[in-house]
Each structure stands twice: as C-alpha cells, then as structure tokens.
Design an enzyme around this catalytic site. Structure first.
Site, mmCIF file in Angstrom:
data_model
loop_
_atom_site.group_PDB
_atom_site.id
_atom_site.type_symbol
_atom_site.label_atom_id
_atom_site.label_comp_id
_atom_site.label_asym_id
_atom_site.label_seq_id
_atom_site.Cartn_x
_atom_site.Cartn_y
_atom_site.Cartn_z
ATOM 1 N N ASP A 15 10.479 31.619 -7.776
ATOM 2 C CA ASP A 15 10.188 30.864 -6.558
ATOM 3 C C ASP A 15 8.695 30.689 -6.296
ATOM 4 O OD1 ASP A 15 12.950 30.859 -6.185
ATOM 5 O OD2 ASP A 15 12.899 32.729 -5.046
ATOM 6 N N LYS A 18 7.521 26.421 -9.109
ATOM 7 C CA LYS A 18 7.548 25.786 -10.444
ATOM 8 C C LYS A 18 8.069 24.348 -10.357
ATOM 9 C CE LYS A 18 10.276 29.095 -11.788
ATOM 10 N NZ LYS A 18 10.224 29.993 -10.603
ATOM 11 N N LYS A 20 7.931 22.205 -7.803
ATOM 12 C CA LYS A 20 6.907 21.308 -7.252
ATOM 13 C C LYS A 20 5.856 20.971 -8.302
ATOM 14 C CE LYS A 20 2.878 20.670 -4.710
ATOM 15 N NZ LYS A 20 2.038 20.599 -3.551
ATOM 16 N N ASN A 40 21.176 29.935 -11.650
ATOM 17 C CA ASN A 40 20.537 30.958 -10.807
ATOM 18 C C ASN A 40 19.209 30.427 -10.286
ATOM 19 O OD1 ASN A 40 19.656 30.990 -13.483
ATOM 20 N ND2 ASN A 40 19.307 33.187 -13.583
ATOM 21 N N GLY A 42 16.588 27.801 -8.518
ATOM 22 C CA GLY A 42 16.592 26.814 -7.446
ATOM 23 C C GLY A 42 15.179 26.269 -7.366
ATOM 24 N N HIS A 43 14.990 25.047 -7.854
ATOM 25 C CA HIS A 43 13.649 24.469 -7.919
ATOM 26 C C HIS A 43 13.566 23.300 -6.941
ATOM 27 C CE1 HIS A 43 12.907 26.127 -12.261
ATOM 28 N NE2 HIS A 43 13.246 27.062 -11.382
ATOM 29 N N GLN A 223 13.131 31.242 -13.070
ATOM 30 C CA GLN A 223 12.845 32.618 -12.649
ATOM 31 C C GLN A 223 11.336 32.891 -12.827
ATOM 32 O OE1 GLN A 223 15.900 32.314 -14.938
ATOM 33 N NE2 GLN A 223 16.604 31.674 -12.949
ATOM 34 N N ARG A 302 19.466 33.597 0.859
ATOM 35 C CA ARG A 302 19.077 34.946 1.305
ATOM 36 C C ARG A 302 17.610 34.951 1.748
ATOM 37 N NH1 ARG A 302 20.555 38.508 -3.936
ATOM 38 N NH2 ARG A 302 19.940 36.580 -4.962
ATOM 39 N N GLY A 420 0.974 22.590 0.357
ATOM 40 C CA GLY A 420 2.110 21.993 1.067
ATOM 41 C C GLY A 420 3.192 21.676 0.055
HETATM 42 P P1 GDP Z 1 10.614 27.532 -7.819
HETATM 43 O O1 GDP Z 1 11.908 28.238 -7.987
HETATM 44 O O2 GDP Z 1 9.487 28.245 -8.496
HETATM 45 O O3 GDP Z 1 10.663 26.076 -8.189
HETATM 46 O O4 GDP Z 1 10.288 27.582 -6.261
HETATM 47 P P2 GDP Z 1 11.323 27.269 -5.054
HETATM 48 O O5 GDP Z 1 11.486 25.798 -4.964
HETATM 49 O O6 GDP Z 1 12.533 28.109 -5.143
HETATM 50 O O7 GDP Z 1 10.512 27.861 -3.833
HETATM 51 C C1 GDP Z 1 9.253 27.375 -3.482
HETATM 52 C C2 GDP Z 1 9.331 26.805 -2.050
HETATM 53 O O8 GDP Z 1 8.015 26.562 -1.593
HETATM 54 C C3 GDP Z 1 10.029 25.467 -1.979
HETATM 55 O O9 GDP Z 1 10.650 25.373 -0.730
HETATM 56 C C4 GDP Z 1 8.888 24.465 -2.094
HETATM 57 O O10 GDP Z 1 9.186 23.208 -1.478
HETATM 58 C C5 GDP Z 1 7.813 25.175 -1.331
HETATM 59 N N1 GDP Z 1 6.434 24.927 -1.760
HETATM 60 C C6 GDP Z 1 5.924 24.796 -3.012
HETATM 61 N N2 GDP Z 1 4.580 24.740 -2.957
HETATM 62 C C7 GDP Z 1 4.244 24.836 -1.647
HETATM 63 C C8 GDP Z 1 3.001 24.882 -0.948
HETATM 64 O O11 GDP Z 1 1.927 24.851 -1.524
HETATM 65 N N3 GDP Z 1 3.069 25.049 0.405
HETATM 66 C C9 GDP Z 1 4.245 25.120 1.086
HETATM 67 N N4 GDP Z 1 4.194 25.265 2.412
HETATM 68 N N5 GDP Z 1 5.426 25.087 0.460
HETATM 69 C C10 GDP Z 1 5.413 24.955 -0.883
HETATM 70 P P1 IMO Z 2 13.860 30.397 -9.687
HETATM 71 O O1 IMO Z 2 13.951 29.633 -10.994
HETATM 72 C C1 IMO Z 2 14.160 34.217 -7.588
HETATM 73 C C2 IMO Z 2 16.950 37.183 -9.299
HETATM 74 C C3 IMO Z 2 18.157 37.557 -8.492
HETATM 75 C C4 IMO Z 2 18.397 38.975 -8.992
HETATM 76 C C5 IMO Z 2 18.050 38.890 -10.456
HETATM 77 C C6 IMO Z 2 19.229 38.675 -11.379
HETATM 78 O O2 IMO Z 2 14.281 29.590 -8.519
HETATM 79 O O3 IMO Z 2 12.520 31.018 -9.559
HETATM 80 P P2 IMO Z 2 20.824 36.621 -11.926
HETATM 81 O O4 IMO Z 2 21.697 35.800 -11.040
HETATM 82 O O5 IMO Z 2 19.787 35.865 -12.674
HETATM 83 O O6 IMO Z 2 21.618 37.536 -12.829
HETATM 84 O O7 IMO Z 2 20.048 37.621 -10.912
HETATM 85 O O8 IMO Z 2 17.138 37.776 -10.575
HETATM 86 N N1 IMO Z 2 16.760 35.725 -9.536
HETATM 87 C C7 IMO Z 2 15.848 34.948 -8.926
HETATM 88 N N2 IMO Z 2 14.973 35.236 -7.962
HETATM 89 N N3 IMO Z 2 14.177 32.979 -8.128
HETATM 90 C C8 IMO Z 2 15.035 32.689 -9.125
HETATM 91 O O9 IMO Z 2 14.995 31.533 -9.820
HETATM 92 C C9 IMO Z 2 15.959 33.689 -9.542
HETATM 93 N N4 IMO Z 2 16.944 33.736 -10.465
HETATM 94 C C10 IMO Z 2 17.429 34.985 -10.465
HETATM 95 O O10 IMO Z 2 17.896 37.502 -7.110
HETATM 96 O O11 IMO Z 2 17.508 39.892 -8.395
HETATM 97 MG MG MG Z 3 13.466 28.975 -6.801
#
Ligand code: GDP
Ligand code: IMO
Ligand code: MG
Length: 433
Positions: A15, A18, A20, A40, A42-43, A223, A302, A420
C-alpha cells in the site's frame, strides 16, 4: 538516461502507492506486467476524477495500455472477469494477456486460507482470505491447476476430480461437516476458461520478444518487500516474492533485461495484518494520519496499523531490491503534525543493531531509535495540487528537509514526490522513459 523496462516495487508492507505511481509512469510506457500475488493486492489509481481499485488487473488499464498477468501470479478467474467487466462499463479498451502457466485459485483454496489462519492463532498473518497462501502451497507441492488447464475441459475435469478428493479430506480435518460439489466447481471454472481463452498465451515468450523489439515495459510489484516470502517478515507476510527478485521467476524475463528498480515508500509506515511493527503508534497522531491518509485496506476495508517512517527496514529492502531511485508518496497526509519522528535504527537490550533483524522473534524485542523533525502546515486539496504544478521548490520548507533527510540516509536519488492521490498531484524529478 532512458530505459526500456523499469520495475515499481513497494519497499515496505504494501500500500505504498504502487498503483498511483505505475499509472503515472505508464503514460510513457507500452505495457504493464503483474508478476506475483493475486487479488490480495489492492492498487488505487485516481485519474480524471475516476477512482479505480485494481486487484489483479495491472495499473496500465485506465490508459488502455497493454496489460499482462504473468506466470508468477495466482488468478481467481471470477475476480478477474468482474474487473474486466468494470473496465468495459467505463468504455475502456482491454488489451490483456494472461500467462497459461499462472496458477488458479479455487473455492477450496479460499476456505483453506480461512481455516488455516484460524488454526495458526498467534502465528496468523491476518491474510486477506483470498486463497493466496493455499494456492501457492499447491503450486510448490505440484497439486496446482494452471490457467492452461481451464481451457482444456478434459484436463480440468481429471485434475479437479483427483485433487479435490484430497483437498476435501484435508478440509474435513478442520471442519468435519464441510462438503464440496466438484461437478459445480467444474461447470463454473469451465465457463471461466471459455471467457478467458482469448487472452491466454505464453507470456514469457511474448514479453521477451517485445522487449527485444524495444517495447517499454513496467513490472508492477504487488504487496511490499517486507511481506515477501523469502526476504520479508515470516510467517507474517504473503506467499510470493513481492520484491524485484520475483520479477524474472514471475515473468520469464531474465534479470539482465530488467531496468532500474524504482522503490516506493510512503512518508510514514502502514501495515495491514499481524506481526511486530517496531515504529507502531496507537494514539491521536496515528488516528490523524489514518484519517488524513485514508488508511483503510483497499481489499478488506480493515483499518491499517500506522507508525513513524522506518528508514532502518527500508535500508534493508533497498539492499534486497538494488534500488537507486525512490518515490515518496502520501507526504500531504502528514500535514498539521507539529513534530514528526523518523526511525534510523533499532536497539535490543541497549545494543544497537547493524542491520534490520529479519526474524519476527527478534523484531518483537526491538526499540526504535528516533530523530525528530518539524512538521508542515495543513493545505487544502486544491492548494496541494497547485504546489504539485509549481514543482519541488514550492513544497513547504519542512517537507523539503524531511525529503532530504530520507535521501541522505538511504543514499538514493529521489525520482518522484507524490502529494495527493491523483495523477496530477505528482512532482517528477527524474524521467525514466
Ligand atoms: P498500492 O497497494 O501500493 O497500490 O497502494 P493502495 O492503493 O492500496 O494505497 C495507497 C492509497 O493512497 C490509495 O488510496 C491512493 O489513492 C492513495 N495515494 C497514493 N499516493 C498518494 C499521495 O501522495 N497522497 C495521498 N493523499 N494519497 C495518495
Ligand atoms: P498491495 O499490493 C498490504 C498482507 C495481509 C497479511 C499478509 C498475508 O495492495 O500492497 P495474503 O492474503 O497475501 O496471504 O496475506 O500480507 N497483505 C497486504 N498488505 N497490501 C497488500 O497488497 C497486501 N497483500 C497481502 O494483510 O498480513
Ligand atoms: Mg494496496
């Protein structure tokens, strides 16, 4: 210097933003490839006022780039098909290729994920319960079914009949009342195979050819490195190599064809799931960061655990990935906090450690060594976007100091600053393509 291929890798616990950053970089690329993990992930990609939440689909989809799901991924066909439907509803053209050797997630994998987690108690990673671990277990033990099997009904039927008998017995050890209708699963998955057939090829052969022709390719990690199977925190991580080392195995593209590894960090630490988190905060500051950064899981909803930025573990993941360029995201989410801490090292019982102790039993005993920095003031969303337009020099002075401390400690180049969620809220300091 310009490159043909680059990788976008999370340096922490996932999270990091990646999605963005991949979308942003994809503006100048041809192809985006996922090489490990499954739904698993969520991007989140925000562009032109639309928010996409991808689980399996690579983040090049909003730009209608070529997208590839490599052999190292595990695929839940139902989830993939519903993501494709969502894209079609938005009138997006889909240019997808799926590896015939990626493994398939079945309902019994999801059930086993839940049952195994329950049994593990203190050792549970808090998985996403999407069947990821059991599917990779089957892959390693050679019980798995691959995408190729889905488009060959006879093979699908034969393997399902054989393997599901054994799975049934294993599941009954956890839950004696459990039943499974294999004919139903066969019908369902045979239908998925028919729908996915047009996309299925040998992606390793295809990708190597296209890279040789000069196509610009982004490998999108899922991840983060600290969740990786071999070099992350075991057993509290995921079941794939969620780092740059996984790219070759997960695509069939050899290491020498993979360009710079761009490491993504957020301005603080977040974590979903179990296990020790040395810089964890549980007070009004973490509440504030969680709210400002909207730190709730994209897949499960969560609330994410929050901590101060930990440069000690990031130094380790920079080493593992061979990172020279980093991206810092979510700096805006640290606004309106008087003083910010950064962790530079750990100590155990008064002894300062030389490098990040990968064992979770040791991490439990570690205390962080912090330095404190001045925070920056709150700006409105529009003001942050204005700052992004003006560039690096328009950032608050305190934020520039924070960024430069990170750069100097990690001895890396800062390639991109993100203030942002939208594509526009991005400051580029280095161009890769
Ligand atoms: P990923 O799994 O690495 O792709 O990241 P996620 O999308 O799960 O979580 C990142 C969250 O931060 C998302 O809700 C994005 O829209 C948000 N985001 C990414 N870069 C920024 C930033 O620079 N500022 C803010 N406020 N939100 C951001
Ligand atoms: P992105 O790509 C954050 C965490 C789970 C758990 C552990 C194992 O959005 O960054 P799994 O379902 O893979 O067997 O769970 O890894 N986890 C993540 N945490 N971002 C993710 O993906 C994750 N994918 C798995 O919360 O601790
Ligand atoms: Mg994510």
């Amino acid at each position: 210097m310009k490159y043909n291929t680059i990788a976008v890798i999370g340096l922490s616990w996932g999270d990091e933003g990646k999605g963005k950053i991949t979308d942003f970089l994809a503006q100048k690329a041809d192809t985006v490839v996922r090489y490990q993990g499954g739904n698993n992930a969520g991007h989140t990609v925000v562009c032109n006022g639309v928010k996409y939440k991808f689980k399996l689909v690579p983040s090049g989809a909003p730009l209608e780039k070529e997208i590839i799901i490599g052999n190292g991924c595990v695929i839940d066909p139902k989830v993939l098909l519903s993501e494709l439907e969502d894209l079609l509803k938005l009138n997006k053209k889909i240019n997808l290729k799926i590896s015939s050797t990626a493994h398939v997630i079945f309902p019994f994998h999801r059930i086993l994920d839940e049952l195994e987690e329950k049994s593990k108690k203190d050792y549970a990673a808090g998985t996403t319960k999407r069947g990821i671990g059991p599917t990779y277990s089957d892959k390693a033990a050679r019980w798995g079914l691959r995408i190729f099997d889905l488009i060959h009904p006879e093979i699908l039927k034969q393997k399902l009949n054989k393997f599901s008998e054994i799975k049934k017995d294993i599941i009954k050890n956890f839950d004696s009342n459990w039943t499974m209708n294999i004919d139903e699963i066969y019908e369902e998955y045979n239908d998925y195979g028919k729908k996915l057939k047009p996309y299925i090829i040998d992606t390793a052969y295809y990708l190597n050819q296209e890279i040789d022709k000069g196509k610009k390719v982004i490998f999108e990690g899922a991840q983060g490195t600290l969740l990786g199977l071999d070099h992350g925190m075991y057993p509290f991580g995921t079941s794939s190599n969620s780092n740059a080392l996984g790219i070759s195995a997960g695509t069939g593209v050899p290491p020498k064809k993979i360009g710079p590894i761009v490491g993504i960090i957020k301005a603080y630490t977040s974590r979903v799931g179990g296990g020790p988190l040395v810089t964890e905060l549980d007070n009004e500051i973490s509440e504030k960061i969680r709210t400002q950064g909207k730190e709730f899981g994209t897949v499960t909803g969560r609330p994410r655990r929050i901590g101060w930025l930990d440069l000690f573990n990031i130094k380790y993941t920079i080493m593992i990935n061979g990172v020279k360029d980093i991206v810092i995201t979510l700096l805006d989410a640290l606004e309106d906090i008087d003083s910010l801490k950064i962790c530079f090292g750990y100590e155990i019982e008064g002894k300062v450690l030389e490098s990040w102790p990968i064992q979770s039993e040791l991490l439990e005993k570690c205390s962080p060594i912090y330095k404190t920095y001045k925070g920056w003031k709150r700006l409105s969303r529009e003001e942050w976007s204005e700052v992004a337009k003006k560039g690096y020099n328009a950032l608050p002075e305190e934020m520039k100091t924070y960024i430069e401390v990170i750069r100097d400690e990690l001895k890396v180049n800062i390639a991109i600053i993100s203030i942002g969620p939208s594509r526009e809220d991005t400051i580029v300091l280095k161009d890769f393509f």
